[in-house]
Write an enzyme that holds these catalytic residues in place. Structure first.
Site, PDB file in Angstrom:
ATOM      1  CG  ASP A  80     -78.028 -43.985  76.614  1.00 41.79           C
ATOM      2  OD1 ASP A  80     -77.931 -45.163  77.022  1.00 41.79           O
ATOM      3  OD2 ASP A  80     -77.037 -43.276  76.340  1.00 41.79           O
TER       4      ASP A  80
ATOM      5  CE  LYS B 289     -69.561 -47.135  78.215  1.00 44.56           C
ATOM      6  NZ  LYS B 289     -70.446 -45.994  78.086  1.00 44.56           N
TER       7      LYS B 289
HETATM    8  C1  LIG Z   1     -70.525 -44.861  77.200  1.00 43.91           C
HETATM    9  C2  LIG Z   1     -71.863 -44.300  76.992  1.00 43.91           C
HETATM   10  C3  LIG Z   1     -72.277 -43.879  75.729  1.00 43.91           C
HETATM   11  C4  LIG Z   1     -71.345 -43.874  74.527  1.00 43.91           C
HETATM   12  O1  LIG Z   1     -71.109 -45.168  74.069  1.00 43.91           O
HETATM   13  P1  LIG Z   1     -69.721 -45.601  73.355  1.00 43.91           P
HETATM   14  O2  LIG Z   1     -69.894 -47.070  73.158  1.00 43.91           O
HETATM   15  O3  LIG Z   1     -68.605 -45.246  74.285  1.00 43.91           O
HETATM   16  O4  LIG Z   1     -69.647 -44.847  72.077  1.00 43.91           O
HETATM   17  C5  LIG Z   1     -73.566 -43.418  75.586  1.00 43.91           C
HETATM   18  N1  LIG Z   1     -74.415 -43.364  76.636  1.00 43.91           N
HETATM   19  C6  LIG Z   1     -74.057 -43.755  77.871  1.00 43.91           C
HETATM   20  C7  LIG Z   1     -75.039 -43.680  78.989  1.00 43.91           C
HETATM   21  C8  LIG Z   1     -72.772 -44.230  78.093  1.00 43.91           C
HETATM   22  O5  LIG Z   1     -72.415 -44.596  79.336  1.00 43.91           O
END
Ligand SMILES: *Cc1c(COP(=O)(O)O)cnc(C)c1O
Length: 380
Positions: free
Chosen positions: A170, A195
């Protein structure tokens, strides 16, 4: 072409029909066929859309992958990825994770018999022990949310592959501007485009970028079969955000540096979490696999939950809100907000205490952010 040039031009030639330098937002949900199954590459809006195709090609280019796939959210991307894991298989995940990711893993564990082993994979000895047993996926964030731990991607990829697993990273916190995991041996990159990639707190989206053709084929099939796809307008917003990713990440880091100055010398702060700050081995990792350390700073306020709440109440420029990675500075209290779904004992055991606050440093004037944090700390 270098990265900042690719942010503007990769996979985004002027529109062939009109010469428009901005990709058109194609709203059509279906596409004419000159004979059954004779198409120009698009059939139906869930299966594929021209605006989404431009975004997906751009994501693949920026992450040095074989194929990019866009989803309706980061968790939509993760749901689709988990659909590719046969029932009963084992996932080894890092212990510090976005709360919603852990919640979804736990759901799959209860519902479908997935086995999920949470380990501190920033520690290679522990990773080696965890991967002495076969696994299907190794799942990490690097830096992690919210403790900013780093994982040795190259070493972990080797361990994962020997255990028969794919390494999934991620990359939401670093973004491809600072780190491209596929170049360090990872197999799959996941993003919450909500984000930094979107960057302006106005679009929810997710992505997978695949480094292997067999995974690309399987996940593209699942993207259509599951159907958690983004709207064309959302795809356009992310494409628009990506143009400034390079300058934004540099500005976010400058802001983080100003905030670090303040929290680093405050007696009101018990611990500061920032990539490469605590351990010499992490500094080596930053040099080896990152082009920068990012814009998120987590601090443990001395005095626990009550002190943290006083600190949060005094901030004026930072907005108390979930999410991160936007132009405006945001602050989060993980224990009661983003990570509230993680049981308290589990949270505490790995360092997400009630005194922890996560600062997403925006691109305002860094001096205003530093003053804001200094002022709020005086209330602690
Ligand atoms: C926010 C976030 C997610 C989830 O993503 P969404 O777009 O809110 O579904 C996954 N991994 C990390 C590191 C995040 O900050």
């Amino acid at each position: 072409m270098r990265f900042d040039t690719r942010l503007i031009h990769a996979q985004q030639p002027a529109d062939p029909a009109t010469g428009a330098v901005v990709p058109p937002i194609h709203l059509a949900t279906t596409f004419r066929q000159s004979a059954p199954n004779r198409t120009k590459g698009f059939v139906y809006g869930r299966s594929g859309n021209p605006t989404r195709a431009i975004l997906e090609a751009t994501l693949a280019d920026l992450e040095s992958g074989r194929r990019g796939l866009a989803f309706s959210s980061g968790l939509g991307a993760l749901t689709t990825l988990l659909e590719s894991v046969p029932g009963g298989r084992r996932i080894v995940a890092i212990d510090d994770l976005y709360g919603g990711t852990r919640r979804l893993f736990e759901h799959h564990r209860a519902q479908f018999g997935l086995s999920v082993d949470y380990r501190d994979l920033s520690d290679l000895a522990e990773a080696r022990a965890a991967l002495a047993t076969p696994a299907h996926l190794v799942y990490v964030e690097s830096p992690t949310n919210p403790l900013l731990k780093l994982v040795d991607l190259r070493a972990l990829a080797g361990l994962a592959h020997r255990a028969g697993a794919r390494l999934v990273v991620d990359n939401t916190f670093a973004t491809p501007a600072l780190q491209r995991p596929l170049e360090h041996g990872a197999d799959i990159v996941l993003h919450s485009m909500t984000k930094y990639l979107g960057g302006h707190s106005d679009v929810v989206g997710g992505a997978l970028v695949l480094g292997r053709d067999d995974d690309a084929e399987r996940l593209a099939w699942l993207q259509n079969a599951v159907g958690a796809v983004p709207s064309p307008f959302d795809c356009f917003l992310v494409l628009r955000g990506l143009h400034t990713l390079g300058v934004r990440m540099r500005a976010h880091q400058e802001s983080a540096a100003a905030v670090l100055e303040v929290v680093g010398r405050s007696r009101k702060v018990r611990a500061v979490h920032y990539p490469g700050r605590a351990r010499a081995s992490d500094r080596a990792l930053v040099r080896r696999q990152m082009a920068g350390r990012g814009g998120i700073v987590s601090v443990e306020v001395a005095g626990g939950g009550r002190a943290a709440r006083r600190f949060l109440a005094r901030l004026r420029v930072f907005t108390l809100a979930e999410s991160l990675g936007a132009v405006e500075s945001l602050v989060d209290h993980p224990a009661s907000m983003t990570h509230a779904s993680v049981p308290r004992a589990v949270r505490q055991a790995h360092g997400v205490t009630d005194g922890l606050v996560r600062l997403s440093c925006g691109i305002e004037d860094p001096a205003d952010l530093a003053e804001d944090v200094a002022h709020a700390l005086r209330a602690v």
